[in-house]
Design an enzyme around this catalytic site. Structure first.
Site, PDB file in Angstrom:
ATOM      1  N   ASN A 257       0.862  -1.195   0.000  1.00  0.00           N
ATOM      2  CA  ASN A 257       0.000   0.000   0.000  1.00  0.00           C
ATOM      3  C   ASN A 257       0.894   1.239   0.000  1.00  0.00           C
ATOM      4  OD1 ASN A 257       0.609   0.771   2.815  1.00  0.00           O
ATOM      5  ND2 ASN A 257      -0.489  -1.134   3.290  1.00  0.00           N
TER       6      ASN A 257
ATOM      7  N   GLY B  38      -2.553  -9.811   3.495  1.00  0.00           N
ATOM      8  CA  GLY B  38      -2.316 -10.496   2.224  1.00  0.00           C
ATOM      9  C   GLY B  38      -0.847 -10.816   1.968  1.00  0.00           C
ATOM     10  N   VAL B  39      -0.444 -10.649   0.732  1.00  0.00           N
ATOM     11  CA  VAL B  39       0.917 -11.000   0.354  1.00  0.00           C
ATOM     12  C   VAL B  39       1.925 -10.064   1.041  1.00  0.00           C
ATOM     13  CG1 VAL B  39       1.026  -9.649  -1.800  1.00  0.00           C
ATOM     14  CG2 VAL B  39       2.307 -11.767  -1.614  1.00  0.00           C
ATOM     15  N   ASP B  40       1.530  -8.833   1.268  1.00  0.00           N
ATOM     16  CA  ASP B  40       2.377  -7.852   1.959  1.00  0.00           C
ATOM     17  C   ASP B  40       2.724  -8.350   3.367  1.00  0.00           C
ATOM     18  OD1 ASP B  40       3.664  -5.461   2.486  1.00  0.00           O
ATOM     19  OD2 ASP B  40       1.848  -4.234   2.559  1.00  0.00           O
TER      20      ASP B  40
ATOM     21  N   SER C  86      -3.236  -6.297  -6.851  1.00  0.00           N
ATOM     22  CA  SER C  86      -4.568  -5.654  -6.739  1.00  0.00           C
ATOM     23  C   SER C  86      -5.756  -6.605  -6.745  1.00  0.00           C
ATOM     24  CB  SER C  86      -4.810  -4.609  -7.853  1.00  0.00           C
ATOM     25  OG  SER C  86      -4.197  -3.386  -7.539  1.00  0.00           O
ATOM     26  N   THR C  87      -5.529  -7.919  -6.951  1.00  0.00           N
ATOM     27  CA  THR C  87      -6.694  -8.810  -7.121  1.00  0.00           C
ATOM     28  C   THR C  87      -7.185  -9.424  -5.812  1.00  0.00           C
ATOM     29  OG1 THR C  87      -5.406 -10.807  -7.539  1.00  0.00           O
ATOM     30  CG2 THR C  87      -5.929  -9.428  -9.447  1.00  0.00           C
TER      31      THR C  87
ATOM     32  N   VAL D 151      -7.418  -7.885  -1.642  1.00  0.00           N
ATOM     33  CA  VAL D 151      -8.126  -6.844  -0.889  1.00  0.00           C
ATOM     34  C   VAL D 151      -8.543  -5.679  -1.788  1.00  0.00           C
ATOM     35  CG1 VAL D 151      -7.878  -5.163   0.994  1.00  0.00           C
ATOM     36  CG2 VAL D 151      -6.826  -7.391   1.195  1.00  0.00           C
TER      37      VAL D 151
END
Ligand code: AR6
Length: 175
Positions: free
Chosen positions: A26, A34-36, A119-120, A122
């Protein structure tokens, strides 16, 4: 042919043994879900310390850090658009993410790179259109950067894998 350099896999991106993995971050670059969240957890606190020095990142742009405890030498952090129905430049911004990641990769001598489906999650970008944009930009990037040997498209679910397979085969439905 450049398409041979594109490989679709189902995996956790944190275990990918490549020069660089891409993080779907972000604007703060200070972590998230998520992946972050998975990348920060696997890389350890050194990653967050370096991210704090970067002053965030604009949507559609990318910034590079070390990989710390990850097998990957680098993390390229990019910020995808939040899907708002398609009228807020989301497609161009997502394309820009892939383009900027590949530019930053090339500038740092990266030969192998792994992308999550930016982007796919959250951020809600529809998977089919996102897969087509990803493939188009990666093909363009491969044509521009002869150093790039392999681009992994890392899927965390079957729906994403299907979207990439269809986009790669070119038999997907138009957006
Ligand atoms: N390895 C590979 N792919 C993954 C993993 C993983 N370990 N975990 C999730 N995915 P998302 P976004 C997939 O939500 O939509 C964060 O909080 C997931 O199934 O991670 O760009 C950031 O801080 C999906 O296909 O990212 C931002 O606030 C894809 O990665 C926001 O989420 C992206 O899902 C960014 O949202």
């Amino acid at each position: 042919m450049d398409s041979n350099k594109i490989v679709i896999i189902v995996a956790n991106i944190t275990s990918c043994e490549v020069d660089a993995i891409v993080n779907a971050a972000n604007n703060s670059l200070l972590g998230g879900g998520g992946v972050d969240g998975a990348i920060h957890a696997a890389a350890g606190p050194g990653l967050l310390r370096e991210c704090r020095t970067l002053n965030g990142c604009a949507t559609g742009d990318a910034k590079i850090t070390g990989g710390y405890k990850l097998p990957a030498r680098f993390v390229i952090h990019t910020v995808g658009p939040v899907w708002n129905g398609g009228g807020a430049d989301e497609e161009a911004l997502l394309a820009s993410c892939y383009r900027r990641c590949l530019e930053v990769a090339a500038a740092n001598g990266v030969r192998t790179i792994a992308f999550p489906a930016i982007s796919t999650g959250v951020y809600g970008f529809p998977k089919g259109p996102a897969a087509r944009i990803a493939l188009r930009e990666i093909r363009l990037g491969l044509a521009r950067s002869p150093l790039l040997e392999k681009v992994l498209l890392v899927c965390f679910n079957e729906e994403t894998r299907q979207a990439y397979e269809e986009a790669l085969a070119g038999n997907d439905r138009p957006a």
